[in-house]
Design an enzyme around this catalytic site. Structure first.
Site, PDB file in Angstrom:
ATOM      1  N   ASP A   1      42.341  37.346  33.267  1.00  0.00           N
ATOM      2  CA  ASP A   1      42.930  37.559  31.883  1.00  0.00           C
ATOM      3  C   ASP A   1      41.811  37.281  31.285  1.00  0.00           C
ATOM      4  O   ASP A   1      41.798  36.068  30.762  1.00  0.00           O
ATOM      5  CB  ASP A   1      44.335  37.000  31.678  1.00  0.00           C
ATOM      6  CG  ASP A   1      44.932  37.604  30.270  1.00  0.00           C
ATOM      7  OD1 ASP A   1      44.074  37.669  29.091  1.00  0.00           O
ATOM      8  OD2 ASP A   1      46.006  37.819  30.223  1.00  0.00           O
ATOM      9  N   HIS A   2      40.940  38.342  30.711  1.00  0.00           N
ATOM     10  CA  HIS A   2      39.609  38.002  29.661  1.00  0.00           C
ATOM     11  C   HIS A   2      40.106  36.973  28.431  1.00  0.00           C
ATOM     12  O   HIS A   2      39.044  36.242  28.295  1.00  0.00           O
ATOM     13  CB  HIS A   2      38.775  38.842  29.723  1.00  0.00           C
ATOM     14  CG  HIS A   2      38.992  40.030  28.669  1.00  0.00           C
ATOM     15  ND1 HIS A   2      40.098  40.825  28.838  1.00  0.00           N
ATOM     16  CD2 HIS A   2      38.505  39.882  27.115  1.00  0.00           C
ATOM     17  CE1 HIS A   2      40.118  41.479  27.462  1.00  0.00           C
ATOM     18  NE2 HIS A   2      39.514  41.129  26.658  1.00  0.00           N
TER      19      HIS A   2
ATOM     20  N   HIS B   1      47.594  39.162  27.540  1.00  0.00           N
ATOM     21  CA  HIS B   1      46.549  38.340  26.660  1.00  0.00           C
ATOM     22  C   HIS B   1      47.440  37.594  25.532  1.00  0.00           C
ATOM     23  O   HIS B   1      47.140  36.550  25.399  1.00  0.00           O
ATOM     24  CB  HIS B   1      45.533  39.479  25.969  1.00  0.00           C
ATOM     25  CG  HIS B   1      44.969  40.263  26.676  1.00  0.00           C
ATOM     26  ND1 HIS B   1      44.529  39.879  28.012  1.00  0.00           N
ATOM     27  CD2 HIS B   1      44.477  41.572  26.500  1.00  0.00           C
ATOM     28  CE1 HIS B   1      43.744  40.853  28.476  1.00  0.00           C
ATOM     29  NE2 HIS B   1      43.504  41.849  27.810  1.00  0.00           N
TER      30      HIS B   1
ATOM     31  N   ARG C   1      32.001  54.687  46.128  1.00  0.00           N
ATOM     32  CA  ARG C   1      32.038  56.059  46.941  1.00  0.00           C
ATOM     33  C   ARG C   1      30.675  56.803  46.808  1.00  0.00           C
ATOM     34  O   ARG C   1      30.266  57.311  47.808  1.00  0.00           O
ATOM     35  CB  ARG C   1      33.134  56.642  46.447  1.00  0.00           C
ATOM     36  CG  ARG C   1      34.474  56.306  46.773  1.00  0.00           C
ATOM     37  CD  ARG C   1      35.561  57.224  46.317  1.00  0.00           C
ATOM     38  NE  ARG C   1      35.578  56.889  45.012  1.00  0.00           N
ATOM     39  CZ  ARG C   1      37.010  56.827  44.455  1.00  0.00           C
ATOM     40  NH1 ARG C   1      38.088  56.918  45.058  1.00  0.00           N
ATOM     41  NH2 ARG C   1      37.145  56.453  43.203  1.00  0.00           N
TER      42      ARG C   1
ATOM     43  N   ASP D   1      49.664  46.745  27.639  1.00  0.00           N
ATOM     44  CA  ASP D   1      48.198  46.772  27.655  1.00  0.00           C
ATOM     45  C   ASP D   1      47.882  45.147  26.965  1.00  0.00           C
ATOM     46  O   ASP D   1      47.031  44.682  27.536  1.00  0.00           O
ATOM     47  CB  ASP D   1      47.760  47.710  26.723  1.00  0.00           C
ATOM     48  CG  ASP D   1      46.157  47.698  26.683  1.00  0.00           C
ATOM     49  OD1 ASP D   1      45.439  47.585  28.101  1.00  0.00           O
ATOM     50  OD2 ASP D   1      45.544  47.826  25.653  1.00  0.00           O
TER      51      ASP D   1
HETATM   52  C1  BG6 Z   1      41.837  45.071  27.072  1.00  0.00           C
HETATM   53  C2  BG6 Z   1      42.827  46.248  26.660  1.00  0.00           C
HETATM   54  O1  BG6 Z   1      42.578  43.987  28.170  1.00  0.00           O
HETATM   55  O2  BG6 Z   1      41.587  44.037  25.837  1.00  0.00           O
HETATM   56  C3  BG6 Z   1      42.089  46.952  25.578  1.00  0.00           C
HETATM   57  O3  BG6 Z   1      43.090  46.861  27.909  1.00  0.00           O
HETATM   58  C4  BG6 Z   1      41.735  46.106  24.486  1.00  0.00           C
HETATM   59  O4  BG6 Z   1      43.071  47.955  25.228  1.00  0.00           O
HETATM   60  C5  BG6 Z   1      40.929  44.837  24.943  1.00  0.00           C
HETATM   61  O5  BG6 Z   1      40.777  46.969  23.699  1.00  0.00           O
HETATM   62  C6  BG6 Z   1      40.613  43.856  23.829  1.00  0.00           C
HETATM   63  O6  BG6 Z   1      39.647  42.827  24.453  1.00  0.00           O
HETATM   64  P1  BG6 Z   1      38.642  42.209  23.492  1.00  0.00           P
HETATM   65  O7  BG6 Z   1      38.055  41.003  24.179  1.00  0.00           O
HETATM   66  O8  BG6 Z   1      37.610  43.371  23.138  1.00  0.00           O
HETATM   67  O9  BG6 Z   1      39.190  41.795  22.177  1.00  0.00           O
END
Ligand code: BG6
Length: 512
Positions: free
Chosen positions: A199-200, A262, A63, A257
């Site tokens: 989903d990282h 995860h 924006r 979360d």
């Molecule tokens: C995120 C959560 O998806 O993953 C966070 O929202 C969390 O709360 C994070 O801290 C952890 O990811 P990583 O890769 O740092 O272990």
């Protein structure tokens, strides 16, 4: 070209037909935290490693008014701060030329028409070939508006020979209903083949290695079942607190979360059957079967099988740490959990009666994510007599940090007596391969550019996972006899009730 032909999971090292293709990456929410900390640094690192397709244009959409040059400057600062590798000036200069800024309100139809025209120009000037990757890095409330406007501008449809894909950041809904709604909204414009739900954790090197460990080695799979495995533990511990995310976290909590996405993804990788092939859908078909087999908690079971906690004040590494309720933006009477431990059962032949204990928490003494597989004890004869009970064999998969795998086993202590002790066989990524693992976002961005959805969550996986989580959330709220919220001092390993959860089964949590 159909998306199916491009799908080619586990691209690196196995068959290598699907390669990332030239494209324009449009990031919605380009002035936000994720873009600064993760996305642009990841794209820079891909470029620095020489893996970026020959033509990529990154268009930040947000924006605030800003010129391309201002955007480049801002991204340079962010990348210097957050990049995995030190930024090299000559590489940055080349990379920065492919960054552009597009100012528009998310709800402004005209802004999307202009975006379409701009992307067409970039196709001609930069060779992005009509391929578009739309990255939704905004809060989920904006998703619907963005999808609607992309549709109106015809940007959800690719021209013949090109593709359009959308990457959606978490949280993907807050419960089953909202996730279904979001899915319907997105799929009114993009088909499932075009949709990449990130989903990282799935992009983490060691998470990917779970399948290799299980299915590229002959020695584990025969033991990977209820006959030989006593139980499994999955832990994601963080020293960090809620940071500046109270607004989001207060309504999410640790279960939504971290566990819904995860941790359940890790559980699926550990628990799934061998897929028929390495296609994205074959792997995801097997994962979704695991989620479907999770035993749904009854209200009564939520009280006995799930522990929720919130950190009180304490200390981590000698530093005093405030209680969750005293954090900025947190309700002083907040009931949000920052810790949760669960005893999960998977109702299928492989896992019958094998508890999978899952725990996740903020403000714990140490950061680390790991999966440990605890094998049944050796028979109580010979060395394992009651007078000298031996430890179990434990296979530990360290997701982060110090990525690797170790196996605990028994060995004779050198000497004339027959003393036996536990020793550890250890594999470290760092030392074995001598190079750092890429960041999860690097891998996932490349996969999306290659049309490989293996490491992204499919619609049914997400919805099934929410159904499992909803049963717990429902038991937690608005009931007079709802299970209590336990507290734990920051810097401890969580509430005592979580230790009792395992102690009741004669087990204890593994120390990280
Ligand atoms: C995120 C959560 O998806 O993953 C966070 O929202 C969390 O709360 C994070 O801290 C952890 O990811 P990583 O890769 O740092 O272990």
């Amino acid at each position: 070209m159909s998306e199916k032909h491009l799908a080619n999971p586990l691209r690196e090292g196995l068959s290598t037909k699907a390669v990332p293709q030239p494209c324009a990456v449009v990031i919605f929410g380009a002035t936000g935290d994720l873009t600064h900390r993760k996305l642009v640094p990841a794209l820079y690192n891909i470029a620095a490693d020489g893996e970026l397709p020959p033509a990529v244009a990154v268009v930040g959409f947000a924006r605030r008014p800003k010129t391309d040059d201002e955007f480049r400057k801002e991204m340079e600062e962010a990348t210097r701060k957050f990049s995995r590798q030190t930024v090299r000036d000559e590489i940055w200069e080349g990379f920065a030329k492919s960054l552009y800024y597009h100012q528009s309100e998310f709800g402004d139809e005209a802004g999307y028409q202009k975006l379409a025209a701009r992307l067409d120009r970039l196709d001609k000037e930069s060779g992005t070939r009509g391929n578009r990757l739309f990255y939704f890095a905004t809060s989920p409330e904006q998703f619907e508006t963005i999808v609607e406007n992309l549709k109106k501008a015809g940007l959800n449809k690719a021209r013949e020979g090109s593709w359009a894909r959308v990457i959606l950041e978490k949280p993907f809904g807050t419960d089953l209903n909202s996730a279904r709604h979001l899915n319907r909204v997105v799929q009114s414009a993009f088909s499932e083949d075009q949709t990449y739900r990130i989903d990282h954790f799935l992009g983490k090197e060691t998470a990917q290695n779970i399948l290799v460990l299980r299915f590229a080695n002959a020695i584990f799979e025969p033991l990977w079942n209820t006959r030989y495995i006593d139980h499994v533990q999955i832990t994601a511990a963080e020293t960090l607190g809620v940071e500046n995310r109270a607004g989001y976290y207060e309504s999410a909590g640790a279960l939504r979360d971290m566990v819904q996405n995860h941790l359940l993804q890790l559980l699926c990788l550990v628990g799934m059957e061998p897929p028929t092939d390495l296609g994205a859908d074959s792997i995801r078909d097997e994962k979704v079967k695991v989620v479907r087999s999770l035993r749904r908690f009854t209200e009564a079971e939520v009280k006995t099988q799930v522990v929720r906690g919130q950190y009180a004040q304490g200390a981590i590494n000698g530093q005093a740490v405030a209680a969750y309720r005293a954090e900025n933006g947190v309700d002083p009477k907040s009931q949000t959990e920052t810790y949760v431990a669960l005893r999960i059962l998977v109702d299928n032949w492989r896992w019958a009666d094998v508890p999978i204990y899952v725990r996740v928490g903020k403000r714990l003494p140490k950061s680390g994510t790991e999966i440990s597989v605890h094998f049944k004890k050796a028979p109580q004869v010979l060395f394992n007599r009651e007078s000298q009970a031996l430890d179990q064999n434990v296979l530990v998969i360290r997701i982060q940090p110090d990525e690797g795998i170790s196996l605990r086993m028994q060995a004779k202590v050198p000497g004339t007596s027959f003393r036996i002790e536990s020793v550890k066989m250890d594999f470290h990524y760092g030392t074995s391969f001598g190079k750092a693992s890429p960041e999860a976002y690097e891998r996932l961005l490349l996969d999306a550019m290659a049309g490989d959805a293996t490491l992204f969550a499919r619609r049914d996986e997400v919805e099934r996972a929410w159904a499992f989580i909803d049963a717990i959330e429902e038991a937690w709220v608005a009931k007079e006899d709802a299970p209590k919220l336990c507290t734990y001092p920051a810097g401890s390993w969580g509430p005592e009730e979580a230790d009792e959860l395992l102690a009741r089964d004669g087990r204890r949590w593994r120390r990280l």
